[in-house]
Enzyme design. Sequence first.
Site, PDB file in Angstrom:
ATOM      1  N   HIS A  22       0.860  -1.188   0.000  1.00  0.00           N
ATOM      2  CA  HIS A  22       0.000   0.000   0.000  1.00  0.00           C
ATOM      3  C   HIS A  22       0.897   1.239   0.000  1.00  0.00           C
ATOM      4  O   HIS A  22       2.016   1.205   0.519  1.00  0.00           O
ATOM      5  CB  HIS A  22      -0.876   0.026   1.244  1.00  0.00           C
ATOM      6  CG  HIS A  22      -1.966  -0.998   1.246  1.00  0.00           C
ATOM      7  ND1 HIS A  22      -3.152  -0.794   1.910  1.00  0.00           N
ATOM      8  CD2 HIS A  22      -2.065  -2.225   0.673  1.00  0.00           C
ATOM      9  CE1 HIS A  22      -3.931  -1.848   1.744  1.00  0.00           C
ATOM     10  NE2 HIS A  22      -3.285  -2.730   1.009  1.00  0.00           N
TER      11      HIS A  22
ATOM     12  N   GLU B 214       0.857   3.905   1.765  1.00  0.00           N
ATOM     13  CA  GLU B 214       1.267   4.359   3.099  1.00  0.00           C
ATOM     14  C   GLU B 214       2.424   3.521   3.641  1.00  0.00           C
ATOM     15  O   GLU B 214       3.377   4.063   4.212  1.00  0.00           O
ATOM     16  CB  GLU B 214       0.095   4.259   4.088  1.00  0.00           C
ATOM     17  CG  GLU B 214      -1.117   5.094   3.707  1.00  0.00           C
ATOM     18  CD  GLU B 214      -2.185   4.325   2.938  1.00  0.00           C
ATOM     19  OE1 GLU B 214      -3.379   4.593   3.176  1.00  0.00           O
ATOM     20  OE2 GLU B 214      -1.833   3.471   2.098  1.00  0.00           O
TER      21      GLU B 214
ATOM     22  N   CYS C 104      -6.435   2.092   5.478  1.00  0.00           N
ATOM     23  CA  CYS C 104      -7.063   0.858   5.940  1.00  0.00           C
ATOM     24  C   CYS C 104      -6.499   0.490   7.316  1.00  0.00           C
ATOM     25  O   CYS C 104      -5.576   1.139   7.819  1.00  0.00           O
ATOM     26  CB  CYS C 104      -6.800  -0.274   4.943  1.00  0.00           C
ATOM     27  SG  CYS C 104      -5.086  -0.846   4.913  1.00  0.00           S
TER      28      CYS C 104
ATOM     29  N   CYS D 106      -2.694  -0.165   7.339  1.00  0.00           N
ATOM     30  CA  CYS D 106      -1.924   1.073   7.231  1.00  0.00           C
ATOM     31  C   CYS D 106      -2.026   1.916   8.502  1.00  0.00           C
ATOM     32  O   CYS D 106      -1.051   2.530   8.921  1.00  0.00           O
ATOM     33  CB  CYS D 106      -2.373   1.861   6.007  1.00  0.00           C
ATOM     34  SG  CYS D 106      -1.916   1.029   4.464  1.00  0.00           S
TER      35      CYS D 106
END
Length: 139
Positions: A46, A48, A76, A79
């Site tokens: 991801h 992040e 999410c 993250c």
Amino acid sequence: MQLALELAHKAYLHGDVPVGAVIVKNGKVISKAYNKKTKLKDSTKHAEIIAISKASKKLKDFRLEGCEMYVTFEPCVMCLGAILSARIEHIYFGAYDKRFESVKYVEGMPFNHQAEFVGGVMEKECSALLTKFFKEIRE
């Protein structure tokens, strides 16, 4: 947030969910990333997480105190865990995740680190790119 949106567009071009993230310290960009889950065939890639990893390497510390993150989509749960573990102080995100609303579940929880979350930053632009991406996938 404009830079994060530009990064999200790169993810879009690679067929990944268009999310971009930028980490700033003392007014300077120290890392930037975009989603690469599809590109790298790795569910942990991801934007992040990649940005946190790059920032930690640059600062030579897992503690990213004094940093702020700009991300185009509400983080999410995975993250959020990384953000709190990294001790990022301020997180500004664009589009809200109306399905999961993850941020509302961590705000005020008794974690070792508390962060400030501000949503809706350039929400219209961030949401438009996400909507376009998912519409194209469905077609």
